[in-house]
Structures are given as structure tokens and as C-alpha cells.
Enzyme design. Structure first.
Site, PDB file in Angstrom:
ATOM      1  CB  CYS A 193      -0.925  -0.007   1.221  1.00  0.00           C
ATOM      2  SG  CYS A 193      -2.197  -1.275   1.148  1.00  0.00           S
ATOM      3  CB  CYS A 349      12.078   3.331  -4.271  1.00  0.00           C
ATOM      4  SG  CYS A 349      12.283   2.131  -2.948  1.00  0.00           S
TER       5      CYS A 349
END
Length: 391
Positions: A193, A349
């Protein structure tokens, strides 16, 4: 449950009066709830509505297992916590909230990651396990621990606008999670998520259904979702029920199980941060496969390295490191020609998971000067530049 049913005080009788009016629950069912013990894995998006409804409904003992701390981005969906709890352990925040919701229930905190070393002991203390975790390694570990302990497991999962609920209970003839998904997907192949996003209210729908299933199991009313998977699509507001059969060759609940104990090696993948899995973090030539944010900043400022940000555009619109190269992970294979082979590539990231896999991929394509930035831009915000917004 074979324990004696507890008596209900006048205050409890008044609080639970709407349950007592229901023939399917009544006094005996409410007493069973009061004597019930439920372990919730995770105090996040799913664990929040589960815990709140179980507490409000009078489940006597509610265990919360979580090792994380409350962050600002949690508050969009994790209703156990509020703005004052940011920075606090999620377990502490959850216990405080549950005591306010219902002083008649006993909330127990387990402030630690669920591991192969402690899962069996945790599960043994409870009647029902509710899984609100968000990693595949934890889901498989919790499933196996519940099967071995002969405890029912209420499964829930969410992804973007979709959710699923099921009850896995092989001790009573039903399937387990491995009957449906025998093995976890390859690491990094399915975004979580934090990488793909999730609709906050979806957590409320799925978590409430999990709480309902747990209460049905404890109080003995209705028909639990044993052998059935309830799939929900929030975009189209539709439910589908899929039949799940028990697999006679299942590795943990089949006729000849091969999983008879919780071996830490079985659940290592995905349980540890990138770079903490033994040989994976070993240096390759002069360029380590992973560096921390402090070393990444030093290498970058020296002028010989390039930060390659592989997050999605919506993420880089929230925050980015000025001067970094932006190429989303999914575009990397098609844009290899754009990457310099004569510079040290520092791959970034959100928290270091996608960048780890990109680093390995680039090395397999012949890029030897590649290093993953451990912890991603989240760690960069913590240790290097606190002005970068967290998400």
C-alpha cells in the site's frame, strides 16, 4: 472456548443492550464475547476498525501486535491513532484509544514484530487470530502459526480499491491461506500500500467485516466465512463470494504436511529490510549493493554518482531530491540506454524495496556501479533533509 463464562455487570448490561436484544446473541453470546480472546496482527488500516469494533462490542481480551510507530500518512486510514500520537508506538496509541472506547475490556500490547520465534507463543494465548498485516511473509507466518495451534484465522487484505475477507480454519474442516495461495509471490512483484496507494475508507469496510467474523466465531452466531472468500470492489460497490476448497496436498494443513514447525528461514524473505539478508549486501567489486543515506549523500555530492529515483510521478510530486534522475521502476527496462555506465548509480525509492530490485536488475544487465539507497527517501528525510515531506 472451555473457560467459564464471565458475569456481566449492570454497566455492561446497559452498554451491550442492543446485542442482548438479538436472539442470535443474547446473554449467553455476550458472555462468550466477554470471555473471548482475540489477537490482532497489526494496528494499521485493517487493525484499527477491527480493534475498535471488537472493543465496542465487548470482546473481553484484545491483543495488539505491532512494532511500528505512528506517522502522519497513517492518519488517512488508521483510525486507532490521532495527530497527537504521531511518533508514538502504534501499540501504545492503540491501547490508549481502546481504553477510552470501552473500559470493560482488557487490551494487551505486544510491541514487537511477529516472527517465527514468537508467533507460536503469541497465537497460543488467544482464541481467534485476525490478520491485518501488509506483507506476504507475515501473512504466511501467521497462517502457519494459526494452523499449527488449531486456531481460526480471520484474513483480510486490501489493495488500492479492492479488498478480501475469509476465515481459515482447518481444525474445523476449512482451508487455510496456503490452500488458496500455496507460496508467496516473488519478492517485489506485488507493490504494497505504501507503493500503490489505498483508499482509506476501504480499510473500514474490510476491517469491519473482519471484526464481524471474529465476533461470529467467538459468540457462535451466523455462518462464518469458512471455505469462502468475500471479494469487494469499492469502485463498483460490488461483493463477490468465491468458494475456497481445502487442498489435500497443502504444505501445512494437508494430509502429509511438510510444514510442522515455524522455521525462521521459511519466512526470512520480505521480513527483513533490504540489505539485511546475508550475502545480498556483500560488496560487488568497488561498489556495494547497498549504502545508507549518509554514504549516498557523500557519494552524490562528490560529483561521481547519480541518484536514480524509481518512484512513480505522483510520489515525486510530493517530494524529490533536486538533481536526481526520475525514471519509474516500470520504465527501467525500456530506458536502459539513457543510464550512464560510467557513473555510480544510487537507486532511490520510497523505503528501499523497489530500488533494491532495480539495483539487482541493473547489475544483471551489466551495470556494475549500482547501489541501492537503504531506507529510500523516507530515510533521507529523517537523516539528511527534514524539509522533505513524508508520505
Amino acid at each position: 472456548m472451555s473457560r467459564p463464562l464471565p458475569a456481566l455487570s449492570p454497566a455492561e448490561l446497559a452498554r451491550y443492550s442492543r446485542h442482548l436484544m438479538l436472539d442470535q446473541i443474547g446473554m449467553a453470546g455476550q458472555q462468550r464475547l466477554a470471555g473471548g480472546r482475540v489477537l490482532i496482527i497489526g494496528a494499521g488500516g485493517l487493525g484499527s476498525p477491527v480493534a475498535l469494533y471488537l472493543a465496542a462490542g465487548g470482546v473481553g481480551t484484545i491483543g495488539i501486535a505491532d512494532f511500528d510507530r505512528v506517522e502522519e500518512h497513517n492518519l488517512q486510514r488508521q483510525l486507532l491513532h490521532d495527530s497527537d500520537a504521531v511518533g508514538q508506538p502504534k501499540v501504545a496509541s492503540a491501547l490508549r484509544r481502546l481504553r477510552l472506547v470501552n473500559p470493560h475490556v482488557h487490551a494487551v500490547g505486544h510491541e514487537a514484530a511477529v516472527t517465527a520465534g514468537n508467533a507460536a507463543e503469541l497465537v497460543a494465548q488467544y482464541d481467534v487470530v485476525v490478520d491485518g498485516s501488509d506483507t506476504f511473509a507475515t501473512r504466511y507466518l501467521v497462517n502457519d502459526a494459526a494452523v499449527l495451534a488449531k486456531k481460526p484465522l480471520v484474513h483480510g487484505s486490501i489493495f488500492r480499491f479492492e479488498g478480501q475477507v475469509a476465515v481459515f480454519d482447518p481444525a474445523r474442516g476449512g482451508p487455510c491461506y496456503r490452500c488458496l495461495f500455496p507460496e508467496p509471490p516473488p519478492a517485489g512483484s506485488v507493490p504494497n500500500c505504501g507503493e500503490a496507494g489505498v483508499l482509506g475508507a476501504l480499510c473500514g469496510v474490510i476491517g469491519s467485516l473482519q471484526a464481524l467474523e471474529a465476533m461470529k466465531l467467538i459468540a457462535g452466531f451466523g455462518e462464518p466465512l469458512v471455505g469462502r472468500l468475500l471479494a469487494y470492489d469499492a469502485l463498483n460497490q460490488t461483493f463477490r463470494t468465491l468458494r475456497v476448497n481445502r487442498d489435500p496436498d497443502c504444505a501445512v494443513c494437508g494430509r502429509n504436511p511438510t510444514i510442522t514447525a515455524l522455521d525462521p528461514a521459511r519466512y526470512a524473505e520480505g521480513c527483513q529490510p533490504a540489505g539485511e539478508t546475508g550475502d545480498a549486501a556483500a560488496p560487488a567489486g568497488d561498489f556495494p549493493l547497498e549504502v545508507d543515506v549518509g554514504e549516498a549523500q557523500r557519494l552524490w555530492q562528490s560529483g561521481g554518482a547519480l541518484i536514480l529515483d524509481v518512484r512513480e510521478p505522483y510520489e515525486t510530486s510530493i517530494c524529490q531530491i533536486a538533481g536526481s534522475e526520475l525514471i519509474p521502476m516500470r520504465q527501467i527496462p525500456a530506458r536502459l540506454a539513457e543510464l550512464p555506465r560510467n557513473r555510480h548509480l544510487l537507486v532511490l525509492c520510497h523505503v528501499g524495496t523497489r530500488s533494491w530490485h532495480v539495483s539487482e536488475y541493473l547489475r544483471a544487465q551489466g551495470f556494475t556501479a549500482v547501489s541501492n539507497i537503504a531506507g529510500g527517501i523516507s530515510a533521507w528525510s529523517d537523516r539528511i533533509d527534514p524539509t522533505l515531506p513524508r508520505y
